[in-house]
Design a protein around this motif. Structure first.
Motif, PDB file in Angstrom:
ATOM      1  N   CYS A  78       0.829  -1.213   0.000  1.00  0.00           N
ATOM      2  CA  CYS A  78       0.000   0.000   0.000  1.00  0.00           C
ATOM      3  C   CYS A  78       0.862   1.262   0.000  1.00  0.00           C
ATOM      4  O   CYS A  78       0.522   2.255  -0.651  1.00  0.00           O
ATOM      5  N   ALA A  79       1.974   1.229   0.717  1.00  0.00           N
ATOM      6  CA  ALA A  79       2.882   2.383   0.733  1.00  0.00           C
ATOM      7  C   ALA A  79       3.474   2.610  -0.661  1.00  0.00           C
ATOM      8  O   ALA A  79       3.553   3.757  -1.133  1.00  0.00           O
ATOM      9  N   TRP A  80       3.885   1.532  -1.328  1.00  0.00           N
ATOM     10  CA  TRP A  80       4.435   1.665  -2.686  1.00  0.00           C
ATOM     11  C   TRP A  80       3.358   2.088  -3.672  1.00  0.00           C
ATOM     12  O   TRP A  80       3.626   2.860  -4.602  1.00  0.00           O
ATOM     13  N   ALA A  81       2.126   1.616  -3.484  1.00  0.00           N
ATOM     14  CA  ALA A  81       1.034   2.044  -4.364  1.00  0.00           C
ATOM     15  C   ALA A  81       0.717   3.528  -4.166  1.00  0.00           C
ATOM     16  O   ALA A  81       0.384   4.231  -5.123  1.00  0.00           O
ATOM     17  N   THR A  82       0.843   4.004  -2.939  1.00  0.00           N
ATOM     18  CA  THR A  82       0.660   5.429  -2.678  1.00  0.00           C
ATOM     19  C   THR A  82       1.736   6.244  -3.375  1.00  0.00           C
ATOM     20  O   THR A  82       1.450   7.280  -3.986  1.00  0.00           O
ATOM     21  N   LEU A  83       2.976   5.780  -3.312  1.00  0.00           N
ATOM     22  CA  LEU A  83       4.058   6.458  -4.021  1.00  0.00           C
ATOM     23  C   LEU A  83       3.816   6.431  -5.527  1.00  0.00           C
ATOM     24  O   LEU A  83       4.093   7.418  -6.217  1.00  0.00           O
ATOM     25  N   LEU A  84       3.282   5.338  -6.037  1.00  0.00           N
ATOM     26  CA  LEU A  84       2.946   5.241  -7.459  1.00  0.00           C
ATOM     27  C   LEU A  84       1.938   6.314  -7.842  1.00  0.00           C
ATOM     28  O   LEU A  84       2.106   7.008  -8.853  1.00  0.00           O
ATOM     29  N   THR A  85       0.914   6.491  -7.034  1.00  0.00           N
ATOM     30  CA  THR A  85      -0.095   7.503  -7.314  1.00  0.00           C
ATOM     31  C   THR A  85       0.490   8.900  -7.264  1.00  0.00           C
ATOM     32  O   THR A  85       0.190   9.745  -8.122  1.00  0.00           O
ATOM     33  N   ILE A  86       1.318   9.162  -6.283  1.00  0.00           N
ATOM     34  CA  ILE A  86       1.947  10.484  -6.173  1.00  0.00           C
ATOM     35  C   ILE A  86       2.861  10.751  -7.359  1.00  0.00           C
ATOM     36  O   ILE A  86       2.858  11.853  -7.935  1.00  0.00           O
ATOM     37  N   ALA A  87       3.640   9.756  -7.747  1.00  0.00           N
ATOM     38  CA  ALA A  87       4.570   9.932  -8.879  1.00  0.00           C
ATOM     39  C   ALA A  87       3.804  10.182 -10.178  1.00  0.00           C
ATOM     40  O   ALA A  87       4.201  11.034 -10.986  1.00  0.00           O
ATOM     41  N   LEU A  88       2.710   9.454 -10.393  1.00  0.00           N
ATOM     42  CA  LEU A  88       1.912   9.681 -11.594  1.00  0.00           C
ATOM     43  C   LEU A  88       1.248  11.053 -11.563  1.00  0.00           C
ATOM     44  O   LEU A  88       1.101  11.704 -12.602  1.00  0.00           O
ATOM     45  N   GLY A  89       0.858  11.492 -10.391  1.00  0.00           N
ATOM     46  CA  GLY A  89       0.303  12.842 -10.259  1.00  0.00           C
ATOM     47  C   GLY A  89       1.328  13.911 -10.571  1.00  0.00           C
ATOM     48  O   GLY A  89       1.033  14.911 -11.237  1.00  0.00           O
ATOM     49  N   CYS A  90       2.554  13.716 -10.107  1.00  0.00           N
ATOM     50  CA  CYS A  90       3.610  14.679 -10.399  1.00  0.00           C
ATOM     51  C   CYS A  90       4.002  14.654 -11.884  1.00  0.00           C
ATOM     52  O   CYS A  90       4.403  15.677 -12.435  1.00  0.00           O
ATOM     53  N   ALA A  91       3.873  13.494 -12.519  1.00  0.00           N
ATOM     54  CA  ALA A  91       4.207  13.387 -13.942  1.00  0.00           C
ATOM     55  C   ALA A  91       3.098  13.953 -14.826  1.00  0.00           C
ATOM     56  O   ALA A  91       3.280  14.094 -16.019  1.00  0.00           O
ATOM     57  N   GLY A  92       1.942  14.262 -14.234  1.00  0.00           N
ATOM     58  CA  GLY A  92       0.862  14.872 -14.989  1.00  0.00           C
ATOM     59  C   GLY A  92      -0.125  13.889 -15.571  1.00  0.00           C
ATOM     60  O   GLY A  92      -0.917  14.235 -16.438  1.00  0.00           O
ATOM     61  N   VAL A  93      -0.123  12.651 -15.108  1.00  0.00           N
ATOM     62  CA  VAL A  93      -1.033  11.637 -15.643  1.00  0.00           C
ATOM     63  C   VAL A  93      -2.378  11.704 -14.939  1.00  0.00           C
ATOM     64  O   VAL A  93      -3.424  11.609 -15.567  1.00  0.00           O
TER      65      VAL A  93
END
Length: 94
Positions: A78-93
């Motif tokens: 869940c922690a890695w999935a949260t980081l995935l969501t944050i990274a995609l948000g920062c990338a503009g997806v």
């Protein structure tokens, strides 16, 4: 570029510990803690400024989250999935 970001995050902490070692452990610990807490903010700013870095972090987080879920480590996944969501948000997806 990632090496530069890492050095930018670590250099103030190393310099502070080096310069404040004669002033006592309380000041050095406080300075080190402050720099450590600033590192995630530096990563977020870097991923926003450089979307390819956000993609790289997102791919790594997705693979690691999948492995964590497969191993039964739900909280880590869940922690890695949260980081995935944050990274995609920062990338503009998202």
């Amino acid at each position: 570029m990632l090496l530069i970001v890492c050095l930018a995050g670590l250099a103030p902490g190393i310099a502070t510990a080096w310069l404040l070692r004669t002033r006592g452990w309380a000041v050095a610990t406080t300075a080190g803690l402050t720099v450590t807490l600033a590192a995630p903010a530096l990563l977020l700013i870097s991923m926003t400024a450089l979307p390819p870095l956000g993609w790289i972090v997102a791919v790594y987080a997705a693979v690691t989250a999948a492995r964590s879920f497969d191993d039964g480590r739900i909280w880590t996944g869940c922690a890695w999935a949260t980081l995935l969501t944050i990274a995609l948000g920062c990338a503009g997806v998202l």
